[in-house]
Structures are given as structure tokens and as C-alpha cells.
Design a protein around this motif. Structure first.
Motif, PDB file in Angstrom:
ATOM      1  N   ILE A  53      42.541  34.768  50.689  1.00  0.00           N
ATOM      2  CA  ILE A  53      42.587  34.766  49.144  1.00  0.00           C
ATOM      3  C   ILE A  53      41.529  34.414  48.548  1.00  0.00           C
ATOM      4  O   ILE A  53      40.642  34.658  47.783  1.00  0.00           O
ATOM      5  CB  ILE A  53      43.813  33.848  48.625  1.00  0.00           C
ATOM      6  N   THR A  65      38.374  34.292  49.774  1.00  0.00           N
ATOM      7  CA  THR A  65      37.505  35.356  49.923  1.00  0.00           C
ATOM      8  C   THR A  65      37.820  36.464  49.570  1.00  0.00           C
ATOM      9  O   THR A  65      36.911  37.558  49.683  1.00  0.00           O
ATOM     10  CB  THR A  65      37.168  35.446  51.662  1.00  0.00           C
ATOM     11  N   THR A  66      38.564  36.738  48.689  1.00  0.00           N
ATOM     12  CA  THR A  66      39.265  38.117  48.080  1.00  0.00           C
ATOM     13  C   THR A  66      39.469  39.179  48.843  1.00  0.00           C
ATOM     14  O   THR A  66      39.719  40.079  48.441  1.00  0.00           O
ATOM     15  CB  THR A  66      38.248  38.438  46.953  1.00  0.00           C
ATOM     16  N   ARG A 107      44.926  39.618  47.970  1.00  0.00           N
ATOM     17  CA  ARG A 107      45.162  39.445  46.392  1.00  0.00           C
ATOM     18  C   ARG A 107      46.212  38.591  46.492  1.00  0.00           C
ATOM     19  O   ARG A 107      47.362  38.845  46.889  1.00  0.00           O
ATOM     20  CB  ARG A 107      45.457  40.487  45.710  1.00  0.00           C
ATOM     21  N   GLY A 155      37.484  34.274  43.212  1.00  0.00           N
ATOM     22  CA  GLY A 155      37.352  35.583  43.153  1.00  0.00           C
ATOM     23  C   GLY A 155      36.144  36.142  42.332  1.00  0.00           C
ATOM     24  O   GLY A 155      35.924  37.187  42.076  1.00  0.00           O
ATOM     25  N   LYS A 159      32.891  37.394  41.738  1.00  0.00           N
ATOM     26  CA  LYS A 159      32.103  37.978  42.561  1.00  0.00           C
ATOM     27  C   LYS A 159      30.680  37.444  42.813  1.00  0.00           C
ATOM     28  O   LYS A 159      30.361  37.208  43.994  1.00  0.00           O
ATOM     29  CB  LYS A 159      32.047  39.669  42.397  1.00  0.00           C
ATOM     30  N   THR A 198      41.656  35.475  37.318  1.00  0.00           N
ATOM     31  CA  THR A 198      40.610  36.405  37.291  1.00  0.00           C
ATOM     32  C   THR A 198      41.141  37.633  37.033  1.00  0.00           C
ATOM     33  O   THR A 198      42.026  37.963  37.325  1.00  0.00           O
ATOM     34  CB  THR A 198      39.448  36.083  38.209  1.00  0.00           C
ATOM     35  N   THR A 252      38.893  41.724  40.547  1.00  0.00           N
ATOM     36  CA  THR A 252      38.208  40.821  41.403  1.00  0.00           C
ATOM     37  C   THR A 252      38.643  40.907  42.724  1.00  0.00           C
ATOM     38  O   THR A 252      38.115  40.668  43.741  1.00  0.00           O
ATOM     39  CB  THR A 252      38.397  39.621  40.742  1.00  0.00           C
ATOM     40  N   TYR A 253      40.070  41.220  42.797  1.00  0.00           N
ATOM     41  CA  TYR A 253      40.822  41.045  44.046  1.00  0.00           C
ATOM     42  C   TYR A 253      40.996  42.600  44.927  1.00  0.00           C
ATOM     43  O   TYR A 253      42.012  42.824  45.393  1.00  0.00           O
ATOM     44  CB  TYR A 253      42.130  40.571  44.048  1.00  0.00           C
ATOM     45  N   GLY A 313      39.220  43.828  47.299  1.00  0.00           N
ATOM     46  CA  GLY A 313      39.089  43.908  48.589  1.00  0.00           C
ATOM     47  C   GLY A 313      38.109  44.863  49.202  1.00  0.00           C
ATOM     48  O   GLY A 313      37.814  44.865  50.138  1.00  0.00           O
TER      49      GLY A 313
END
Length: 365
Positions: free
Chosen positions: A53, A55-56, A59, A73, A75, A348, A352-353, A355
Motif C-alpha cells: 500500500i 508503494t501503491t 490499493r 500514493g 506519484k 488521494t 494514484t493506486y 498499480g
């Protein structure tokens, strides 16, 4: 606004997988800048989910807080984070040097800088002589050293390591410990997920123990073991064991109550600290030096020789096992299930998530 003192500030991080499997149940965790922080927990406690989580890669169901002063998240912040995953799979046709340069390029490090950086990191992890061999010829320990180097390729402020000494021999583990200590001295923050408790005990400034998706304990090892710390005092004389025991009991200072001569338990301090006697060793569960000084003086006045005095505390392994086994020792141990949360309840935007890697694979030519 200047940078805060926290590199990681997580609040209410939860993850529910399909089938209402609660991997994380509201994690609150703080990691100071410039420290080595160890994340511990049994299999299935949620350690890898938490790291992913951050490191994204995964999620969250819900997450609040910051990493390097930006929302989880964010970037651009990921460019200031280095990451070594567990069981990494680097392209085996690349050399060690190319691997470091490849991941530096993924972080948008320019070509001259990443080539210079690769040389520095190869020296740092002791892989200069094997730098131009293919990864397919490396042992697991050698590959792990290159993995550590690639996690530092972008000169990150925060380095997240998942089992960094996995498969590394004792000499290699010592070398990696020294590297991590040097990085900390340079102001880097290092977050380690590892099962090697003895390794973490030697280098961690603070630790957190996860149990069933929750933070069971968090703090310095000294803080977490303060109630279980004790002193051991070994005495000597020419008496036999029975006589020595009697002399020790008679020499106890007034701060101890009347002893129970038929039991190992000798007495209890007014503050609740216990003293036990297993001739010729006295064990006192206190961290107050004043009590120890008074006891030493009294033993010497009784004609006893102090052979050894040692301050002891539980090891990280003992602390870990005690924490993990505690819920299992309580019938009906309550497990708090958080209320249902919206699937996109994160701090966020959902993108953002995703992956997905936002950077196209670079050319190493």
C-alpha cells in the motif's frame, strides 16, 4: 512549510480483500526521519500488504496519512522512495551494473548520473568485481546485494526493504547491516520488513509488531521491554550453597521485606519489583540503579564478593513471541472489525493506486 520530523505517518490504514478478508484493521504507524524502523509480525499479519500500500502496488480500502510529507500514493514522491521487494525477479539477462542503471532510469535519473551512481553502489554493496556478469550467474546472496543497490539507485530519502538479507550468508548480512547503518548516518530513513529478528535487533532504532492486521506494539526495544528488564548479581564466598543462601538473605537491605526462605521468591520491593534467589545468583526486576547500589553495598557489608552484575532485558525474539502468542492465550480474544468503508475511501485520487508503472522502460544504450 519545512519538512516534518516524520518520514512515514500512517493513520487508519485498512485493507479488506474479497470475501471480507480483513488484511489490515486500521494501522497507525509513525516512522521518524533518519531512523531504521523494523516491521515485524507472523505470516499473515499484513506486513506485505502494508508495504505494498505504501508503494501503491496494492490499493487500500481506506488510508490516511503521509509519506515524506505528501499523501500516500503521491506519484512524484515515489521518485524519492527506494524499494526492494521480497522474492524480486530482475531480468536475468541483465548484468548487475545494467540492473542498477535500469532502475535508476525508471526513476528518471539522467544517464551520466546513473552510470556514476552505479559504480558507487557496486562498491558500497561489494559487487564491483562481479558487476558485468549476468544475473543468471549470481548466487541468491549476490542477487540480493544488487537488489539493495537498485533500491538506492535514485538516491532516495526513504528506503523500503522487504527481507533484505534473505539468502545472504553471515558475512554478507554483516556487510548489509553496515551499509544500512551508513545510510542512516547520512540521514536516510530505512523501513525494513524482516523475519530475521536478531538482525533487526542489532540495527533498528524502533520497531512495530503486527498481529492480525493491527499494530500490537510499537516503540524502541528498550521502551517495549522496560517492565521486563532486570539485574542479575552473582555472589561468591567460601560457604556451601545452604550457608551462602542464608548469608545472602541476612544481607538483604531494609528495602526488601521479610524473605520467604522456603521458596525461590525472596521478596518484593515496595514498588512491586520482585527479587528472586537461585544461589548464587540474585535476580532483581528493577531498572532503578539506586536499589541496585543499596543491595550491592549491603551484600559487601555481609562479607560477600560480587562476582558479576549484569543488566538484562528480553531479546527482540522473546518480545516478538510474547506479543504474538498473547492473543492466542486469551480465550475469546476480541478482534475489532472496522465498519464497512467506501471502496474508494482514500486520501488521494483513485488513479494514484492504479498499480501501473508510470514510466516507460528506458533504453540502457
Amino acid at each position: 512549510m519545512g519538512a516534518s520530523s516524520l518520514a512515514i505517518d500512517l493513520r487508519s490504514v485498512a485493507k479488506v480483500y474479497k470475501g471480507r478478508i480483513h488484511a489490515l484493521r486500521g494501522i497507525d504507524m509513525k516512522v521518524n526521519r533518519g531512523e531504521i524502523f523494523g516491521l515485524l509480525g507472523p505470516n499473515g499479519a499484513g506486513k506485505s500488504t502494508l508495504v505494498k500500500i505504501m508503494t501503491t502496488i496494492v490499493r487500500p480500502t481506506h488510508a490516511e496519512g503521509t509519506i515524506l510529507d505528501n499523501p500516500i500514493g503521491h506519484k512524484p514522491t515515489l521518485g524519492r522512495v527506494g524499494y526492494l521487494p521480497e522474492n524480486h525477479r530482475f531480468p536475468r539477462y541483465l548484468t548487475g551494473r545494467q540492473t542498477i542503471e535500469f532502475f535508476a532510469a525508471l526513476s528518471n535519473v539522467d544517464r551520466p548520473t546513473r552510470k556514476k551512481r552505479a559504480d558507487e553502489l557496486l562498491d558500497l554493496v561489494g559487487m564491483r568485481e562481479s558487476a558485468d556478469r549476468d544475473l543468471s550467474t549470481y548466487s541468491k546472496g549476490m542477487a540480493q546485494r544488487i537488489g539493495l543497490a537498485q533500491a538506492m539507485a535514485n538516491d532516495p530519502d526513504l528506503i523500503i526493504l522487504d527481507e533484505p538479507t534473505d539468502g545472504v550468508d553471515p558475512v554478507g548480512r554483516r556487510d548489509i547491516r553496515n551499509v544500512l547503518l551508513r545510510l542512516r548516518d547520512q540521514g536516510k530513513t530505512i523501513f525494513i520488513n524482516s523475519h530475521l529478528l536478531s538482525e533487526l535487533e542489532m540495527i533498528s532504532d524502533r520497531v512495530a509488531i503486527l498481529v492480525q492486521g493491527q499494530v500490537a506494539r510499537q516503540g524502541t526495544i528498550n521502551e517495549l521491554t522496560i517492565t521486563d528488564q532486570r539485574y542479575e548479581i552473582e555472589v561468591a564466598s567460601h560457604d556451601d550453597a545452604a550457608q551462602l543462601r542464608q548469608r545472602i538473605i541476612q544481607s538483604l537491605p531494609a528495602i526488601f521485606p521479610a524473605p520467604h526462605s522456603t521458596m525461590d521468591l525472596v521478596g518484593t520491593l515496595a514498588a512491586g519489583h520482585k527479587i528472586t534467589l537461585r544461589t548464587p545468583v540474585l535476580s532483581i526486576s528493577t531498572t532503578d540503579p539506586a536499589h541496585i547500589q543499596e543491595l550491592l553495598d549491603s551484600l559487601r557489608r555481609g562479607g560477600l564478593v560480587i562476582r558479576r552484575i549484569q543488566q538484562l532485558r528480553p531479546s527482540l525474539e522473546e518480545l516478538f513471541i510474547g506479543t504474538v502468542e498473547l492473543p492466542q492465550q486469551r480465550p475469546g480474544f476480541p478482534v475489532t472489525v472496522p465498519p464497512p468503508l467506501p471502496s474508494a475511501s482514500i486520501a488521494t485520487p483513485p488513479s494514484t493506486y492504479s498499480g501501473q508503472n508510470p514510466v516507460a522502460p528506458p533504453s540502457l544504450k
